[in-house]
Design a protein around this motif. Structure first.
Motif, PDB file in Angstrom:
ATOM      1  N   MET A   1       0.841  -1.199   0.000  1.00  0.00           N
ATOM      2  CA  MET A   1       0.000   0.000   0.000  1.00  0.00           C
ATOM      3  C   MET A   1       0.875   1.247   0.000  1.00  0.00           C
ATOM      4  N   ASP A   2       0.516   2.222  -0.829  1.00  0.00           N
ATOM      5  CA  ASP A   2       1.268   3.466  -0.876  1.00  0.00           C
ATOM      6  C   ASP A   2       1.090   4.234   0.427  1.00  0.00           C
ATOM      7  N   CYS A   3       2.153   4.928   0.848  1.00  0.00           N
ATOM      8  CA  CYS A   3       2.122   5.641   2.127  1.00  0.00           C
ATOM      9  C   CYS A   3       2.528   7.094   1.970  1.00  0.00           C
ATOM     10  N   GLY A   4       1.984   7.942   2.840  1.00  0.00           N
ATOM     11  CA  GLY A   4       2.496   9.294   2.980  1.00  0.00           C
ATOM     12  C   GLY A   4       3.750   9.229   3.823  1.00  0.00           C
ATOM     13  N   ILE A   5       4.728  10.039   3.529  1.00  0.00           N
ATOM     14  CA  ILE A   5       6.026   9.956   4.207  1.00  0.00           C
ATOM     15  C   ILE A   5       6.386  11.310   4.801  1.00  0.00           C
ATOM     16  N   LEU A   6       6.800  11.288   6.063  1.00  0.00           N
ATOM     17  CA  LEU A   6       7.206  12.498   6.776  1.00  0.00           C
ATOM     18  C   LEU A   6       8.442  12.192   7.602  1.00  0.00           C
ATOM     19  N   ARG A   7       9.492  12.977   7.419  1.00  0.00           N
ATOM     20  CA  ARG A   7      10.731  12.822   8.184  1.00  0.00           C
ATOM     21  C   ARG A   7      11.120  14.172   8.777  1.00  0.00           C
ATOM     22  N   ILE A   8      11.815  14.141   9.912  1.00  0.00           N
ATOM     23  CA  ILE A   8      12.317  15.354  10.552  1.00  0.00           C
ATOM     24  C   ILE A   8      13.836  15.267  10.658  1.00  0.00           C
ATOM     25  N   LYS A   9      14.509  16.347  10.294  1.00  0.00           N
ATOM     26  CA  LYS A   9      15.957  16.446  10.446  1.00  0.00           C
ATOM     27  C   LYS A   9      16.271  17.693  11.266  1.00  0.00           C
ATOM     28  N   SER A  10      17.355  17.646  12.026  1.00  0.00           N
ATOM     29  CA  SER A  10      17.744  18.772  12.870  1.00  0.00           C
ATOM     30  C   SER A  10      19.132  19.255  12.499  1.00  0.00           C
ATOM     31  N   PHE A  11      19.354  20.584  12.622  1.00  0.00           N
ATOM     32  CA  PHE A  11      20.622  21.174  12.204  1.00  0.00           C
ATOM     33  C   PHE A  11      21.094  22.247  13.177  1.00  0.00           C
TER      34      PHE A  11
END
Length: 318
Positions: A1-11
């Motif tokens: 099943m296709d998924c929505g994707i969300l990632r968080i990166k910090s800098f």
């Protein structure tokens, strides 16, 4: 099943310039070989002036909000990367093989609509006043959007620990020397709540959004407000996962530090080589000057000798 994707990166502050340059495609990392320059004209800047760098936008935001970095290594900016499964975008009309022929107006509306819902969600979840920039990239394998924001905590009350004291006002410690928490008549720990100004704090920012459960809650909210509108599945269900992958962050920071150290070493080497070239040039010029002086002295001596001989000849003739 296709998924929505969300990632968080910090800098940290030192990384913002590099991130902005790659995001704006003014300088791309060699590690990202997925970028197709023939499709870069399709990238869309949703907010932030085209002439303004990401670092300048970050500075302006911090000045406007009255916050600043208080310690070395502090997280100064975070970035949400939003995309979805490749097949989802293909169903909306995405074709990376022919997209280089498109103009921005020819980008399928379904793709732009998905990212429009995503930025609307981000403004509510991260705080519209915290967002610095949002950019849609169409020049990689799968369309995606970068949303840059500062983890600012509004003026609020901050909890402070209270420790037990004796009649003389001295702290009471246990056998190991640790201060003992103060408790009320019911045995509950006592806290002191103090007014705290608006500040830059990634830790408090995510504590307000669920603490250890912040990643799960964020993914739940994104699914409910965005992914479910397109019948996409929910990604990253693991409840124990934090909202940032610490090892990947540390590896990224290490690469940035190594790159900066390499650049500094190269600059130092270039300075030394330039100085050596300058010294060699000066030495050659000195040799040329010495050679010219010797020729001039020889000519002067020859001229003086010729003058003495003519004087002697004229004297003898008289």
């Amino acid at each position: 099943m296709d998924c929505g994707i969300l990632r968080i990166k910090s800098f940290t502050v030192g990384s913002i310039g590099h991130i902005g340059a790659e995001e704006d495609r003014t300088r791309c990392s060699e590690r990202n070989g997925d970028i197709d320059a023939e499709r870069s004209h399709l990238n869309v800047r949703v907010c932030r002036d085209n002439e303004q760098t990401l670092f300048r936008a970050w500075q302006d935001k911090c000045e406007m909000m009255g916050v600043k970095v208080s310690r070395k290594g502090q997280i100064a900016m975070e970035q949400a990367v939003i995309t979805a499964s490749p097949n989802f975008f293909k169903s909306l009309g995405w074709d990376k093989e022919t997209a280089w022929l498109w103009t921005v107006k020819e980008i399928p509306l379904g793709i732009l609509d998905y990212f429009n819902w995503a930025i609307t969600w981000a403004e509510k979840y991260f705080g519209v006043n915290n967002i610095i920039s949002a950019t849609i990239h169409m020049d990689e394998s799968t369309p995606h959007m970068h949303i840059d924001y500062v983890p600012i905590v509004e003026r609020s009350k901050r909890r402070k620990d209270v420790y037990a004291r004796d009649e003389q006002g001295c702290l009471i410690r246990d056998k190991k020397g640790h201060c003992i928490r103060a408790r009320d008549s019911e045995g509950k720990v006592i806290y002191d709540y103090q007014e705290a100004p608006t500040r830059l704090s990634r830790t408090e920012y995510w504590q307000q959004r669920g603490g250890r459960q912040s990643y799960r809650r964020m993914q739940d909210d994104f699914y409910e407000q965005v992914s479910s509108l397109y019948n996409l599945g929910r990604g990253d269900i693991g409840s124990g996962r934090q909202h940032i992958e610490q090892e990947r962050y540390k590896a990224t920071e290490a690469r940035h530090r190594a790159y900066e150290a390499e650049q500094a070493a190269q600059n130092a080497l270039n300075t030394v080589l330039q100085a050596k070239n300058d010294l060699d040039t000066i030495e050659r010029q000195k040799e040329d000057i010495r050679g010219n002086m010797e020729v001039l002295m020889d000519n002067a001596e020859a001229y003086a000798e010729q003058t003495r001989q003519r004087s002697n000849e004229e004297w003898n003739e008289t």
